[in-house]
Design a protein around this motif. Structure first.
Motif, PDB file in Angstrom:
ATOM      1  N   GLU A  71      64.055  65.105  63.300  1.00 34.69           N
ATOM      2  CA  GLU A  71      64.334  63.673  63.489  1.00 34.69           C
ATOM      3  C   GLU A  71      63.077  62.937  64.097  1.00 34.69           C
ATOM      4  O   GLU A  71      62.919  61.721  63.886  1.00 34.69           O
ATOM      5  CB  GLU A  71      65.635  63.521  64.240  1.00 34.69           C
ATOM      6  N   THR A  72      62.445  63.826  65.272  1.00 33.85           N
ATOM      7  CA  THR A  72      61.561  62.949  66.044  1.00 33.85           C
ATOM      8  C   THR A  72      60.358  62.295  65.088  1.00 33.85           C
ATOM      9  O   THR A  72      59.488  61.721  65.529  1.00 33.85           O
ATOM     10  CB  THR A  72      60.980  63.577  67.111  1.00 33.85           C
TER      11      THR A  72
ATOM     12  N   MET B  54      64.726  55.773  68.785  1.00 33.46           N
ATOM     13  CA  MET B  54      66.284  56.120  69.116  1.00 33.46           C
ATOM     14  C   MET B  54      66.976  55.285  70.002  1.00 33.46           C
ATOM     15  O   MET B  54      66.172  54.698  70.872  1.00 33.46           O
ATOM     16  CB  MET B  54      66.580  57.682  69.498  1.00 33.46           C
TER      17      MET B  54
ATOM     18  N   ARG C  27      71.120  61.458  66.032  1.00 32.53           N
ATOM     19  CA  ARG C  27      70.137  62.318  65.804  1.00 32.53           C
ATOM     20  C   ARG C  27      70.191  63.655  64.890  1.00 32.53           C
ATOM     21  O   ARG C  27      69.373  64.124  64.439  1.00 32.53           O
ATOM     22  CB  ARG C  27      69.148  62.500  67.262  1.00 32.53           C
TER      23      ARG C  27
ATOM     24  N   GLU D  96      67.393  63.990  75.478  1.00 32.51           N
ATOM     25  CA  GLU D  96      66.511  63.521  74.785  1.00 32.51           C
ATOM     26  C   GLU D  96      65.261  62.778  75.518  1.00 32.51           C
ATOM     27  O   GLU D  96      65.569  61.856  76.192  1.00 32.51           O
ATOM     28  CB  GLU D  96      67.028  62.299  73.806  1.00 32.51           C
TER      29      GLU D  96
END
Length: 712
Positions: free
Chosen positions: A222-223, A299, A317, A356
């Motif tokens: 996701e990053t 995010m 996420r 996170e």
């Protein structure tokens, strides 16, 4: 004789402790002419209860404090509790959710904070009751709380001085972020666990093998929405032609990802190419700073994809991890997937979810100057670390410390004393100042460690001049476990040395404590860390109930070597209980046979056995003194155990039965008197009962510590 038939700790300990408190034996007098000795209790969280680590900590501090009182010092052992910002707010929020179906945002800020104070007043006394149960000789009249009015004043004072000197600033930096709590958290509140995840290899650039492309691997697909670059090693010939060129982002065509060369990359690991997400990874952030890369945050505060303009916006996420991987697969960009892939992931200690790393606007302390002063204080001998072997670890931290994020997005805690004006003006307000009308205060609160870093002097009344500061500061010794050397000890050293530089310095010392004693961690009998998951934790209150406080304390002190972990189990506690029983029975038998404390007869009139036990007593007394002066608790108590059980109770007591002379009764009484006084700091309850019966004295709390004169 008033001794009971057998030793039953539960029948004695509570009443005896309250008697000591009522008589004021533990209350320090700052006007006293006696030499001063002081300890501040590392403040336990107001939410918590004592665990075995606390019990060890408290036992050693109490042993030190009781011995120093007996040696003629005016002793202040100052207790208190920490407001534990995140832990307390989390507990209260959970309670409100359960009882009222509300969260904190259903209240005005002031209403919620009052709810927390209500909780503290109702439930915050548990640790105090447990401290009484194990016999802590603290000065309850001076108990402090990190959110009380005096400590709030100290916090504002130190903040403003740091701010005015340019040592506090606000900046966008990468922090540990808890999406559940929606706040930055400190390193100590991050617990690393091995988890089964996935390792996904992604192809960036052309799908044609003959065109420029690189393959990178990630455990957090996701990053990739925040990727701005790919990094390779400067000497890696495979990518030499790509350095300085750009690659298209699979979902963000307007973003061109540059290929950069950096020594951080290990060319032998994986493909030798690394995706760079500066706003969501500490190493990537550092590389991004070096190469002046963009740092888009992808995010929001709850850990949902946000602001990317892609179809993934709004997804959690973990949902996005799956959907992005599927979308990349559709593009033909997934080269390999390894599942399960076990790797270490930081989790929030309070809320349990994976942390996170997140770029956010926070307040920081610039630590370079402060850390240097904290290091120099140890190097120059103003504070001595015991054991000395811990020094390199201390210097490793203070000599390479990163700026300290001190802001937390909470409502419970010391509110940051910064106010913002309508025209962008910023003022820092001290404790005796008011913000201009129309200014609004920063909503964040300070990291809990900020206020506890002031603990040695704020608890004695700083920033005002007080009799306590004049008499008892700097504190004589700080006793704590080695695992918070950085998080608490180094920060106390930083703030203590800084406060001493202020123009109106009222501390009289450049360090908060002259000795620092670091003990190990309590582990189970197999040497494993105690944890809920292993089910091997031991509640010290169970041992107090089953074996008595003296047995708990003796078990811990007998195993406490400086800086070394201590394994304990039921067998250890039973052995200590048996020792207490042996001491009780031996003293009772001696009293029944006429043992008394009187002036020792001339040495030439004593038997060989009498002279031998007195010589051994003096030898052990000297050993115990030397060991305790060097914080060698295990050696001191082991020597006492072996002498008392094997030589005094077994060997000499048997001889005394046959000798039965008046001189022997006196030698036996004197030997027991000295042993009881030597044991009192660690085993205060049983020794008090036996000594009073033996000598007719008032209390061991203020009795004289044995010297060579007692054995000659």
């Amino acid at each position: 004789m008033n001794l009971p038939k057998s030793w039953e700790p539960a029948a004695v300990e509570s009443e005896l402790y309250e008697h000591w408190v009522d008589k004021g034996y533990f209350t320090a007098d700052p006007t006293s002419k006696k030499p001063a000795f002081s300890i501040v209790l590392p403040p336990p969280n107001v939410t918590g209860q004592l665990h075995m680590g606390h019990a060890l900590d408290h036992t050693l501090m109490d042993a030190i404090a009781r011995r120093k009182r007996m040696q003629g010092f005016e002793v202040l052992w100052l207790p208190g509790m920490d407001h534990a910002g995140i832990a307390t707010q989390t507990k209260v929020e959970a309670q409100l959710k359960e009882t009222e179906g509300k969260d904190r945002f259903d209240y005005e800020r002031e209403e919620f904070v009052e709810k927390v104070w209500e909780w503290k007043r109702e439930y915050g006394g548990k640790i105090g009751r447990q401290m009484r149960a194990i016999g802590d000789s603290v000065d309850w009249s001076r108990e402090r709380f990190t959110m009380d009015e005096g400590l709030s004043r100290a916090v504002q004072t130190i903040f403003k001085n740091l701010y005015d000197q340019g040592l506090i600033y606000r900046a966008n930096r990468l922090v540990n972020w808890s999406p559940v709590l929606e706040t930055a958290v400190s390193d100590i509140e991050v617990v690393y666990k091995d988890v089964e995840g996935e390792l996904v290899s992604i192809r960036y650039g052309s799908l044609d093998d003959n065109e420029p492309h690189v393959i990178v691997a990630t455990t957090r697909v996701e990053t990739m929405l925040g990727d701005v670059a790919v990094a390779v090693h400067p000497d890696d010939e495979r990518y030499a032609d790509l350095v300085g060129t750009t690659l298209d982002h699979p979902f963000l065509p307007e973003r061109k990802m540059i290929v950069v060369a950096d020594d951080y990359v290990d060319p032998e690991f994986g493909t030798g190419a690394v995706k760079i997400t500066p706003a969501h990874d500490p190493n990537d952030y550092a590389l991004g700073v070096r190469h002046n890369l963009d740092m888009p945050t992808v995010m929001d505060s709850k850990g949902r994809i946000s602001g990317t303009g892609t179809q993934f916006d709004g997804m959690d996420r973990f949902e996005a991890r799956v959907k992005i991987r599927e979308a990349l697969a559709e593009q033909g960009r997934i080269v390999a997937e390894k599942r399960p892939y076990v790797h270490s992931v930081g989790h929030s200690e309070r809320s349990g979810e994976p942390i996170e790393p997140r770029l956010s606007l926070q307040w920081f302390v610039k630590v370079e100057q402060l850390a240097k002063m904290a290091g120099d204080a140890i190097r120059e001998g103003d504070t001595t670390i015991h054991p000395k072997s811990a020094e390199p670890r201390y210097f490793e931290w203070v000599d390479d410390m990163h700026d300290w994020c001190i802001s937390r997005q909470l409502w419970w805690g010391h509110r940051i004393p910064i106010f913002y004006g309508p025209n962008g003006d910023i003022v820092c307000v001290g404790p005796d100042e008011q913000a201009p009308e129309g200014y609004e205060q920063d909503p964040d609160v300070l990291d809990t460690w900020f206020s506890s870093a002031l603990w040695p002097f704020s608890t004695m009344g700083w920033p005002d001049s007080t009799p306590e500061l004049d008499k008892f500061y700097p504190t004589s010794v700080l006793v704590t476990a080695y695992d918070i050397l950085f998080f608490w000890v180094a920060r106390m050293m930083m703030f203590g040395t800084f406060a001493a530089t202020l123009p109106d310095n009222k501390l009289g010392s450049n360090v908060p404590f002259t000795d620092l004693y670091l003990h190990g961690l309590v582990r189970d009998e197999h040497g494993r860390k105690m944890s809920k998951s292993l089910g091997n934790g031991i509640d010290p209150m169970d041992w107090v109930r089953d074996y008595g406080a003296d047995a708990l304390r003796f078990t811990l002190a007998r195993g406490a070597n400086p800086g070394v972990d201590l394994p304990v189990g039921e067998d250890s506690a039973q052995s200590s209980r048996n020792f207490a029983t042996k001491l009780f029975n031996a003293t009772k038998f001696a009293l029944m046979n006429g043992a008394r404390v009187d002036a020792l007869p001339p040495r030439e009139e004593l038997t060989d056995a009498d002279r031998w036990i007195l010589d051994r007593l003096e030898e052990v007394r000297g050993q115990v003194d030397a060991y305790l002066d060097n914080y060698q608790f295990a050696k001191a108590n082991e020597a006492l155990y072996q002498f008392t059980w094997g030589e005094l109770c077994d060997w000499y007591l048997e001889i005394a039965k046959s000798q039965r002379g008046e001189h022997t009764k006196i030698v036996l009484g004197r030997s027991l008197d000295v042993v009881l006084r030597l044991l009192h700091p660690v085993m205060p309850f049983i020794t008090e009962v036996l000594w009073k019966e033996l000598t007719g004295g008032d209390t061991l709390c203020t009795a004289a510590w044995p010297t060579a004169e007692d054995t000659n």
